[in-house]
Design a protein around this motif. Structure first.
Motif, short mmCIF file in Angstrom:
data_model
loop_
_atom_site.label_atom_id
_atom_site.label_comp_id
_atom_site.label_asym_id
_atom_site.label_seq_id
_atom_site.Cartn_x
_atom_site.Cartn_y
_atom_site.Cartn_z
N GLY A 89 157.44 19.67 26.03
CA GLY A 89 157.84 20.27 24.75
C GLY A 89 156.65 20.46 23.83
O GLY A 89 156.53 21.47 23.14
N VAL A 90 155.74 19.48 23.83
CA VAL A 90 154.54 19.60 23.00
C VAL A 90 153.74 20.82 23.45
O VAL A 90 153.32 21.65 22.63
CB VAL A 90 153.67 18.32 23.13
CG1 VAL A 90 152.35 18.51 22.41
CG2 VAL A 90 154.41 17.12 22.56
N ALA A 91 153.59 20.94 24.77
CA ALA A 91 152.81 22.06 25.30
C ALA A 91 153.47 23.39 24.93
O ALA A 91 152.80 24.33 24.48
CB ALA A 91 152.68 21.92 26.81
N LEU A 92 154.78 23.46 25.09
CA LEU A 92 155.48 24.71 24.78
C LEU A 92 155.38 25.02 23.29
O LEU A 92 155.21 26.18 22.89
CB LEU A 92 156.94 24.62 25.21
CG LEU A 92 157.16 24.64 26.73
CD1 LEU A 92 158.63 24.46 27.07
CD2 LEU A 92 156.62 25.95 27.31
N GLY A 93 155.49 23.95 22.47
CA GLY A 93 155.36 24.14 21.02
C GLY A 93 154.00 24.73 20.68
O GLY A 93 153.88 25.59 19.80
N PHE A 94 152.99 24.32 21.41
CA PHE A 94 151.66 24.87 21.18
C PHE A 94 151.58 26.32 21.64
O PHE A 94 151.07 27.19 20.94
CB PHE A 94 150.61 24.03 21.91
CG PHE A 94 149.22 24.53 21.75
CD1 PHE A 94 148.46 24.16 20.65
CD2 PHE A 94 148.66 25.40 22.69
CE1 PHE A 94 147.18 24.64 20.48
CE2 PHE A 94 147.37 25.88 22.52
CZ PHE A 94 146.64 25.50 21.42
N LEU A 95 152.15 26.57 22.81
CA LEU A 95 152.09 27.93 23.38
C LEU A 95 152.82 28.94 22.49
O LEU A 95 152.57 30.13 22.56
CB LEU A 95 152.70 27.93 24.79
CG LEU A 95 151.82 27.31 25.88
CD1 LEU A 95 152.59 27.17 27.18
CD2 LEU A 95 150.56 28.15 26.08
N TRP A 96 153.75 28.45 21.69
CA TRP A 96 154.57 29.32 20.84
C TRP A 96 153.70 30.32 20.08
O TRP A 96 153.93 31.51 20.11
CB TRP A 96 155.37 28.46 19.87
CG TRP A 96 156.31 29.21 19.00
CD1 TRP A 96 156.15 29.46 17.66
CD2 TRP A 96 157.54 29.82 19.38
NE1 TRP A 96 157.21 30.17 17.18
CE2 TRP A 96 158.08 30.41 18.23
CE3 TRP A 96 158.24 29.92 20.58
CZ2 TRP A 96 159.28 31.09 18.23
CZ3 TRP A 96 159.44 30.60 20.58
CH2 TRP A 96 159.95 31.17 19.42
N ASN A 97 152.68 29.77 19.35
CA ASN A 97 151.75 30.74 18.75
C ASN A 97 150.30 30.29 18.90
O ASN A 97 149.48 30.49 18.03
CB ASN A 97 152.09 31.02 17.29
CG ASN A 97 152.32 29.72 16.54
OD1 ASN A 97 152.01 28.65 17.06
ND2 ASN A 97 152.82 29.81 15.33
N MET A 98 150.06 29.61 20.03
CA MET A 98 148.70 29.18 20.37
C MET A 98 148.00 28.47 19.21
O MET A 98 146.82 28.70 18.94
CB MET A 98 147.85 30.39 20.82
CG MET A 98 148.19 30.88 22.22
SD MET A 98 148.28 29.58 23.45
CE MET A 98 146.58 29.50 23.97
N ALA A 99 148.75 27.61 18.52
CA ALA A 99 148.11 26.83 17.45
C ALA A 99 148.82 25.50 17.34
O ALA A 99 149.95 25.36 17.77
CB ALA A 99 148.20 27.58 16.12
N ASP A 101 150.71 23.80 15.44
CA ASP A 101 151.60 23.87 14.29
C ASP A 101 152.58 22.70 14.36
O ASP A 101 153.38 22.63 15.28
CB ASP A 101 152.34 25.23 14.36
CG ASP A 101 153.44 25.33 13.34
OD1 ASP A 101 153.54 24.41 12.49
OD2 ASP A 101 154.20 26.31 13.39
N PRO A 102 152.53 21.75 13.40
CA PRO A 102 153.35 20.54 13.51
C PRO A 102 154.82 20.85 13.73
O PRO A 102 155.48 20.21 14.56
CB PRO A 102 153.15 19.84 12.16
CG PRO A 102 151.91 20.39 11.59
CD PRO A 102 151.72 21.76 12.18
N LEU A 103 155.34 21.84 13.02
CA LEU A 103 156.78 22.11 13.10
C LEU A 103 157.16 22.61 14.49
O LEU A 103 158.13 22.14 15.09
CB LEU A 103 157.18 23.11 12.03
CG LEU A 103 158.69 23.08 11.74
CD1 LEU A 103 159.10 21.72 11.19
CD2 LEU A 103 159.06 24.19 10.78
N ALA A 104 156.37 23.58 15.00
CA ALA A 104 156.68 24.13 16.32
C ALA A 104 156.61 23.05 17.37
O ALA A 104 157.49 22.94 18.24
CB ALA A 104 155.71 25.27 16.66
N ILE A 105 155.59 22.23 17.28
CA ILE A 105 155.45 21.15 18.26
C ILE A 105 156.60 20.16 18.12
O ILE A 105 157.17 19.69 19.11
CB ILE A 105 154.09 20.46 18.09
CG1 ILE A 105 152.99 21.41 18.55
CG2 ILE A 105 154.03 19.15 18.88
CD1 ILE A 105 151.61 20.85 18.53
#
Ligand SMILES: Nc1ncnc2c1ncn2[C@@H]1O[C@H](COP(=O)(O)OP(=O)(O)OP(=O)(O)O)[C@@H](O)[C@H]1O
Ligand SMILES: [Mg+2]
Lengths: 486, 257
Positions: A89-99, A101-105
């Motif tokens: 999930g952490v990795a996917l959260g990062f891939l979301w917009n390649m940054a 971002d605490p919320l996405a992660i």
């Protein structure tokens, strides 16, 4: 409402501390010596340090609280499985917009965590496997997927990947302001929920079947707890790391479990231990120039655990040993008192004094040994010691009478009531005499019709003799301490 | 079936079938329990006694049939039912005191997030007194003997102040004196118009303790006054020989998709 005070106070500490402009990142600090850095730590000069410290403390609180429920529900491994399961999930959260971002992660990791929890439940409900196999499966497979995704990210060009590696072992210094906010919100949520629904969480953890029979929505409480657990794990990831979050969940709670047997106190202690471990971890990580924080936190927690293990008042190893020792010292002293009594009795209470030589003969020990024991007894104020003799003080007299009475009563009881031969009862009475309480003595006396003679024909001191509190006079006095009337 | 006084029937069970993983362990139970009686549930190990009690309270999914408590569904009337689970159903190392556990009996009457009141504590204390456990009120529950733990559970059920009690083996692991004290308590409850269903294992005492008996072995073998159903033939059907066909069919049911 009182219960909400603590989180609010904490909250205040976090955000009312004046902000220092142009704060440097910890990694850019140039202080060279450890001392300088330690001073810097305690003066809270820069904001990033404040973020690191406060974030670590908040995560300690969250993990301590949630960990307590895991430990008392015997689900300690659940924390381990979930913390590993969030990695993809952490990795996917990062891939979301390649940054980063605490919320996405946060969202990605929470979803992965819940997916892991769901998988565990699914395996348990639909196959013959018990919890342990399901946990093992989820832990390993999700973690594997996470590692693959991370490797992929490293190979994809572009994006700001700095700080992503911190998710493995944790780096409190990489906590930003947003991360601390997130931690604060979750800490308040956790403390608040547990405080408000303390009754419900207790009963559903202790006896879910009974709780359901009362019509309580047990599932809702279970899943809300798992959700809070996932939140706690995910928000702690950056500071402690995937690998060690579970230790922060389990160790403070396990230490607290050794110190108390009340859930409320255990929650409080676990939160405090978590908070302290977090602070200590942040400190060492900072002083040691960006060492990973997670291991230090876990070491600090383990130190707390070790202290609880050794020095816990009830179950601690050292405390138990100490109690054992002081008990055998007491038994030793009381045996000496008893020996003095026996010598006095042998002399038919003609003299108050017992010579050390007589005592040594009676105990079949050397003079030195007797001297040493008497010195120990004197410290408790039971005897007055002269160069070659010893006398009872009033309290010593009382205690000696009690011991002898206990011994003889017990012997009488064993022979009369339990029909054990008179020559078999001495050994047992030797032990019992030191532990018989006043209530038990009253009962024994009543049961034995206030008998005055033990199976060997010796006199049993009665309550009136003991409370006399003075050294008995020679035989002719009517206190009942004379030679046995024939 | 829909008798006008159905609201005074503490427990009505109609065609209840319960299965674990599609393997039925109870078939088509029909029962109508009258008010104010002390009823024993007996049957061999694995007969489904615990299953029956749990299914009545909706703790297990029911394959078919329905249960009514005082004429309403269990959900609606759960506050009128007291439950004493088997001792093994909980972890006795759990960090709660005897008093905490007995107070849990009051939770059904409290609102969400509401703490037990002084009055609840008073009631809990009385219940502990009744089972002679008051001196242990502040002990952690793991430091008790098996019989004492059983009495704590009984005190918790008493604290529920219900009209219908379901008790799973309250006499396991207690000495003769305690057993006599417990049965006296149960009889007193009965005399106050409560209804009690008690899972029991000892056939010798069952005859003497209970007004009525439910004999279970995967199905309802018999239900009636103790003198009528406590006969060698009925006991033989309940205990004698496994019901081979029934359990074989059950086995196949669980293996077919
Ligand atoms: N959780 C479960 N999953 C699958 N099967 C179960 C489960 N619990 C019980 N069973 C099965 O259901 C049947 C009835 O069990 P139950 O516990 O109701 O018996 P019981 O009459 O209470 O027995 P005992 O006298 O041993 O307490 C048994 O055959 C048992 O194997
Ligand atoms: Mg059972």
């Amino acid at each position: 409402m009182r219960r909400l005070l603590l989180p609010l106070l904490l909250f205040g500490c976090v955000f009312l501390v004046p902000e220092v402009a142009h704060a440097v990142r910890i990694s850019e600090l140039t202080d060279s010596t450890m001392m300088d850095r330690a001073v810097r730590f305690f003066t809270f000069r820069d904001a990033s340090l404040r973020n690191a410290l406060i974030g670590s403390m908040l995560l300690g609180i969250c993990c301590g609280l949630m960990g307590t429920f895991l430990v008392v529900r015997k689900l300690a491994l659940m924390g381990d499985a979930l913390s590993h399961a969030v990695l993809p999930g952490v990795a996917l959260g990062f891939l979301w917009n390649m940054a980063k971002d605490p919320l996405a992660i946060f969202i990605g990791a929470t979803i992965a965590g819940l997916l892991g929890a769901g998988t565990i439940q699914l395996i348990r409900n639909t196959t013959r496997h018990k919890e342990d196999a399901a946990l093992g499966f989820v832990l390993a497979s999700f973690f594997g997927v996470g590692i693959c995704l991370f490797t992929m990210i490293q190979n994809v060009p572009g994006g700001n990947k700095s700080g992503l590696d911190k998710f493995m072992f944790g780096q409190a210094a990489s906590l930003g302001r947003g991360d601390v906010w997130l931690l604060a919100v979750i800490a308040v949520l956790a403390v608040g929920t547990v405080a408000i629904f303390y009754k419900e969480y207790t009963i559903t953890s202790f006896d879910a079947g009974f709780a359901r029979s009362l019509g309580m929505p047990v599932q809702i409480f279970h899943y809300s707890l798992m959700l809070l657990l996932a939140f706690a794990i995910v928000s702690s990831l950056q500071a402690v790391g995937v690998v060690l979050v579970s230790a922060m969940l389990v160790i403070p709670a396990a230490a607290a479990f050794m110190l108390t047997d009340r859930l409320g106190i255990m929650l409080l202690l676990a939160a405090i231990f978590g908070l302290c471990s977090g602070a200590v971890g942040a400190f060492f990580s900072f002083v040691g120039r960006n060492l990973p924080t997670g291991p230090f936190m876990v070491l600090a927690a383990a130190a707390v655990f070790a202290i609880a293990l050794f020095f816990g008042p009830r179950h601690g190893i050292v405390s138990r040993w100490w109690r054992q020792r002081s008990r055998s010292a007491r038994v030793q002293r009381e045996n000496t008192l008893k020996a003095i009594y026996h010598v006095l009795e042998g002399n038919e209470f003609r003299s108050e004094h017992v010579s050390l030589r007589e005592l040594a003969e009676r105990r079949r020990e050397t003079l030195e040994d007797v001297q040493r024991q008497l010195t120990a007894v004197r410290r408790t104020g039971f005897v007055t010691l002269f160069s070659d003799a010893v006398t009872f003080t009033p309290s010593g007299w009382q205690r000696a009478c009690e011991i002898v009475r206990n011994h003889r009563l017990w012997e009488l009881y064993l022979t009369n009531a339990a029909h054990i031969a008179a020559d078999h009862v001495h050994e047992d009475a030797e032990k019992i005499e030191h532990i018989l309480g006043e209530d038990a003595v009253r009962q024994l006396e009543k049961r034995l019709n206030y008998a005055r003679r033990d199976p060997h024909g010796k006199l049993i001191p009665g309550i009136e003799d003991i409370s006399l509190g003075s050294i008995p006079q020679p035989a002719d006095r009517a206190t009942g301490f004379g030679p046995a009337p024939h | 079936m829909n008798a006008p006084d159905s609201s005074s029937t503490p427990l009505e069970v109609h065609d209840l079938t319960v299965a674990y993983h599609k393997k039925p362990v109870l078939y088509g139970i029909d029962l109508q329990v009258p008010e104010g009686s002390l009823i024993g549930i007996i049957g061999p190990n694995g007969a489904g006694k615990s299953t029956f009690i749990k299914a009545v309270m909706g703790l297990l999914p029911v394959s078919s049939g329905w249960v009514k408590i005082f004429g309403k569904s269990y959900r609606e009337n759960c506050h009128r039912v007291g439950y004493m689970p088997q001792r093994e159903s909980v972890d006795w190392d759990f960090p709660v005191s005897v008093m905490d556990v007995v107070l849990m009996g009051r939770y059904g009457r409290l609102r969400l997030a509401q703490r037990p009141t002084k009055q609840d504590r008073e009631i809990a204390r009385n219940c502990l007194e009744k089972v002679k456990m008051l001196p242990f009120a502040n002990r952690q529950i793991g430091n008790l003997s098996g019989g004492q733990q059983q009495r704590v559970f009984l005190a918790r059920a008493l604290a529920q102040e219900s009209d219908l009690y379901l008790m799973d083996e309250p006499f396991v692991g207690v000495d003769a004196a305690t057993e006599a004290a417990i049965i006296a308590l149960l009889r007193e409850l009965k005399s106050r118009g409560k209804t009690l269903l008690v899972v029991h294992h000892d056939l010798a005492s069952a005859k003497e303790y209970f007004d009525k008996l439910i004999l279970l072995n995967m199905r309802l073998v018999a239900f009636g006054d103790t003198d009528e159903v406590f006969t060698p033939e009925i006991l033989q059907t309940t205990y004698g020989g496994r019901l081979t066909i029934l359990s074989e069919v059950a086995q196949t049911l669980s293996t077919t998709p």
